[in-house]
Write a protein that holds these residues in place. Structure first.
Motif, PDB file in Angstrom:
ATOM      1  N   LEU A 154      77.894 -12.350  18.843  1.00 10.48           N
ATOM      2  CA  LEU A 154      76.448 -12.158  18.867  1.00 10.48           C
ATOM      3  C   LEU A 154      75.734 -13.479  19.097  1.00 10.48           C
ATOM      4  O   LEU A 154      76.140 -14.519  18.588  1.00 10.48           O
ATOM      5  N   ASP A 155      74.662 -13.417  19.870  1.00  7.54           N
ATOM      6  CA  ASP A 155      73.870 -14.616  20.055  1.00  7.54           C
ATOM      7  C   ASP A 155      72.969 -14.809  18.840  1.00  7.54           C
ATOM      8  O   ASP A 155      72.904 -13.966  17.949  1.00  7.54           O
ATOM      9  N   ASP A 156      72.318 -15.941  18.784  1.00 10.81           N
ATOM     10  CA  ASP A 156      71.467 -16.268  17.639  1.00 10.81           C
ATOM     11  C   ASP A 156      70.127 -15.554  17.807  1.00 10.81           C
ATOM     12  O   ASP A 156      69.245 -16.014  18.523  1.00 10.81           O
ATOM     13  N   ARG A 157      69.969 -14.407  17.150  1.00  8.52           N
ATOM     14  CA  ARG A 157      68.795 -13.567  17.345  1.00  8.52           C
ATOM     15  C   ARG A 157      67.518 -14.247  16.850  1.00  8.52           C
ATOM     16  O   ARG A 157      66.456 -14.088  17.444  1.00  8.52           O
ATOM     17  N   LEU A 158      67.614 -14.981  15.764  1.00  6.77           N
ATOM     18  CA  LEU A 158      66.423 -15.632  15.230  1.00  6.77           C
ATOM     19  C   LEU A 158      65.929 -16.704  16.198  1.00  6.77           C
ATOM     20  O   LEU A 158      64.732 -16.802  16.476  1.00  6.77           O
ATOM     21  N   ARG A 159      66.841 -17.484  16.746  1.00  5.82           N
ATOM     22  CA  ARG A 159      66.443 -18.514  17.705  1.00  5.82           C
ATOM     23  C   ARG A 159      65.812 -17.865  18.942  1.00  5.82           C
ATOM     24  O   ARG A 159      64.790 -18.322  19.438  1.00  5.82           O
ATOM     25  N   ALA A 160      66.429 -16.779  19.425  1.00  4.65           N
ATOM     26  CA  ALA A 160      65.888 -16.082  20.600  1.00  4.65           C
ATOM     27  C   ALA A 160      64.490 -15.540  20.316  1.00  4.65           C
ATOM     28  O   ALA A 160      63.607 -15.586  21.173  1.00  4.65           O
ATOM     29  N   LEU A 161      64.288 -15.041  19.108  1.00  2.89           N
ATOM     30  CA  LEU A 161      62.978 -14.496  18.747  1.00  2.89           C
ATOM     31  C   LEU A 161      61.925 -15.594  18.708  1.00  2.89           C
ATOM     32  O   LEU A 161      60.812 -15.420  19.212  1.00  2.89           O
ATOM     33  N   LEU A 162      62.266 -16.740  18.135  1.00  2.00           N
ATOM     34  CA  LEU A 162      61.306 -17.842  18.043  1.00  2.00           C
ATOM     35  C   LEU A 162      60.960 -18.414  19.416  1.00  2.00           C
ATOM     36  O   LEU A 162      59.862 -18.926  19.623  1.00  2.00           O
ATOM     37  N   ILE A 163      61.877 -18.288  20.360  1.00  2.00           N
ATOM     38  CA  ILE A 163      61.595 -18.741  21.720  1.00  2.00           C
ATOM     39  C   ILE A 163      60.709 -17.724  22.441  1.00  2.00           C
ATOM     40  O   ILE A 163      59.808 -18.087  23.205  1.00  2.00           O
ATOM     41  N   ALA A 164      60.944 -16.419  22.177  1.00  2.00           N
ATOM     42  CA  ALA A 164      60.218 -15.366  22.888  1.00  2.00           C
ATOM     43  C   ALA A 164      58.812 -15.131  22.333  1.00  2.00           C
ATOM     44  O   ALA A 164      57.900 -14.781  23.081  1.00  2.00           O
ATOM     45  N   LEU A 165      58.625 -15.310  21.038  1.00  2.00           N
ATOM     46  CA  LEU A 165      57.341 -14.989  20.410  1.00  2.00           C
ATOM     47  C   LEU A 165      56.149 -15.743  21.013  1.00  2.00           C
ATOM     48  O   LEU A 165      55.099 -15.131  21.242  1.00  2.00           O
ATOM     49  N   PRO A 166      56.240 -17.040  21.254  1.00  2.00           N
ATOM     50  CA  PRO A 166      55.064 -17.748  21.783  1.00  2.00           C
ATOM     51  C   PRO A 166      54.547 -17.173  23.099  1.00  2.00           C
ATOM     52  O   PRO A 166      53.338 -17.147  23.336  1.00  2.00           O
ATOM     53  N   ALA A 167      55.444 -16.687  23.952  1.00  2.00           N
ATOM     54  CA  ALA A 167      55.014 -16.118  25.230  1.00  2.00           C
ATOM     55  C   ALA A 167      54.248 -14.811  25.038  1.00  2.00           C
ATOM     56  O   ALA A 167      53.473 -14.401  25.901  1.00  2.00           O
ATOM     57  N   ALA A 168      54.455 -14.158  23.891  1.00  2.00           N
ATOM     58  CA  ALA A 168      53.796 -12.876  23.626  1.00  2.00           C
ATOM     59  C   ALA A 168      52.446 -13.051  22.942  1.00  2.00           C
ATOM     60  O   ALA A 168      51.714 -12.085  22.773  1.00  2.00           O
ATOM     61  N   SER A 169      52.107 -14.262  22.555  1.00  2.00           N
ATOM     62  CA  SER A 169      50.853 -14.491  21.843  1.00  2.00           C
ATOM     63  C   SER A 169      49.972 -15.487  22.594  1.00  2.00           C
ATOM     64  O   SER A 169      50.459 -16.518  23.062  1.00  2.00           O
ATOM     65  N   PRO A 170      48.687 -15.185  22.694  1.00  2.00           N
ATOM     66  CA  PRO A 170      47.777 -16.125  23.365  1.00  2.00           C
ATOM     67  C   PRO A 170      47.297 -17.250  22.439  1.00  2.00           C
ATOM     68  O   PRO A 170      46.596 -18.157  22.877  1.00  2.00           O
ATOM     69  N   LEU A 171      47.658 -17.187  21.163  1.00  2.00           N
ATOM     70  CA  LEU A 171      47.129 -18.137  20.182  1.00  2.00           C
ATOM     71  C   LEU A 171      47.970 -19.413  20.121  1.00  2.00           C
ATOM     72  O   LEU A 171      49.177 -19.352  19.851  1.00  2.00           O
ATOM     73  N   PRO A 172      47.381 -20.570  20.335  1.00  2.00           N
ATOM     74  CA  PRO A 172      48.129 -21.836  20.211  1.00  2.00           C
ATOM     75  C   PRO A 172      48.742 -22.002  18.825  1.00  2.00           C
ATOM     76  O   PRO A 172      49.827 -22.580  18.703  1.00  2.00           O
ATOM     77  N   SER A 173      48.050 -21.494  17.790  1.00  2.00           N
ATOM     78  CA  SER A 173      48.580 -21.640  16.431  1.00  2.00           C
ATOM     79  C   SER A 173      49.909 -20.908  16.268  1.00  2.00           C
ATOM     80  O   SER A 173      50.801 -21.373  15.555  1.00  2.00           O
ATOM     81  N   ASP A 174      50.066 -19.744  16.949  1.00  2.00           N
ATOM     82  CA  ASP A 174      51.338 -19.019  16.897  1.00  2.00           C
ATOM     83  C   ASP A 174      52.441 -19.817  17.571  1.00  2.00           C
ATOM     84  O   ASP A 174      53.572 -19.890  17.069  1.00  2.00           O
ATOM     85  N   ARG A 175      52.114 -20.418  18.706  1.00  2.00           N
ATOM     86  CA  ARG A 175      53.118 -21.217  19.419  1.00  2.00           C
ATOM     87  C   ARG A 175      53.534 -22.419  18.578  1.00  2.00           C
ATOM     88  O   ARG A 175      54.722 -22.749  18.489  1.00  2.00           O
TER      89      ARG A 175
END
Length: 202
Positions: A154-175
């Motif tokens: 299995l790949d590192d799901r948490l790392r993948a999520l943290l990389i993908a989340l910023p692209a899904a949010s327009p908020l700089p604070s989320d990134r």
């Protein structure tokens, strides 16, 4: 998200010789419906896009987890056995409706739980259900991790999520927050990162 009615065409595109008389939808998740095929198995359809991430990647990860668990119970928690996994062809009706892939697995005994069922329960019954659900998740997290990590590739799901989340949010604070979490994660020794995130629970 509004879910379209489940078309028999989509099911036949996954399983060509599927008898349709006993088929019924058990419920809809974010990524698609889960259908009881009436033969002791269920078919889970997976959209290409529905939430954070890619449907094919999520489907592949779930298939690897199910294959690693092998249908063996985890301390009394029933686990389905993976029967098959496949992609919908690009010209299929399922693909035209936004579906990318499917998983077929054995059906475990139990009651499908939805909002209507929960709303009709008493406070005591809902608390009992929540406690049971929590115990099952704890078992999956504890015993399941021991069985899966290091064996399923299995790949590192948490790392993948943290990389993908910023692209899904327009908020700089989320990134910024995701960058901070990712920095913390990558500073941890590999041994302390053991675990997995399924991202879904039924």
């Amino acid at each position: 998200m509004t879910q379209p009615a489940c078309s028999p065409d989509w099911l036949r595109e996954a399983i060509a010789d599927l008898p349709m008389k006993d088929v019924r939808v058990l419920g809809h998740g974010l990524w698609g419906p889960t259908v009881d095929l009436g033969d002791g198995t269920v078919l889970k359809l997976v959209r290409r896009r529905a939430g954070i991430g890619d449907g094919l990647e999520i489907c592949d990860n779930e298939a690897r987890v199910l294959a690693a668990l092998g249908g063996r119970p985890l301390d009394g928690v029933a686990v389905p056995r993976l029967v098959a996994r496949g992609d919908f062809a690009g010209e299929s009706r399922a693909a035209a409706a936004g579906f990318a892939a499917w998983l077929r697995m054995t059906r475990v005994a139990g009651r499908p739980i939805g909002d209507d069922w929960l709303a009709s329960r008493s406070d005591v019954e809902r608390e009992r259900f929540a406690a049971s659900y929590g115990r099952a998740l704890a078992t999956l997290r504890g015993v399941g991790t021991d069985r899966i990590v290091g064996t399923a590739g299995l790949d590192d799901r948490l790392r993948a999520l943290l990389i993908a989340l910023p692209a899904a949010s327009p908020l700089p604070s989320d990134r910024d927050l995701c960058d901070a979490f990712l920095s913390e994660l990558e500073s941890m020794p590999q041994g302390r990162r053991t675990g997995f995130v399924h991202g879904d629970a039924h």
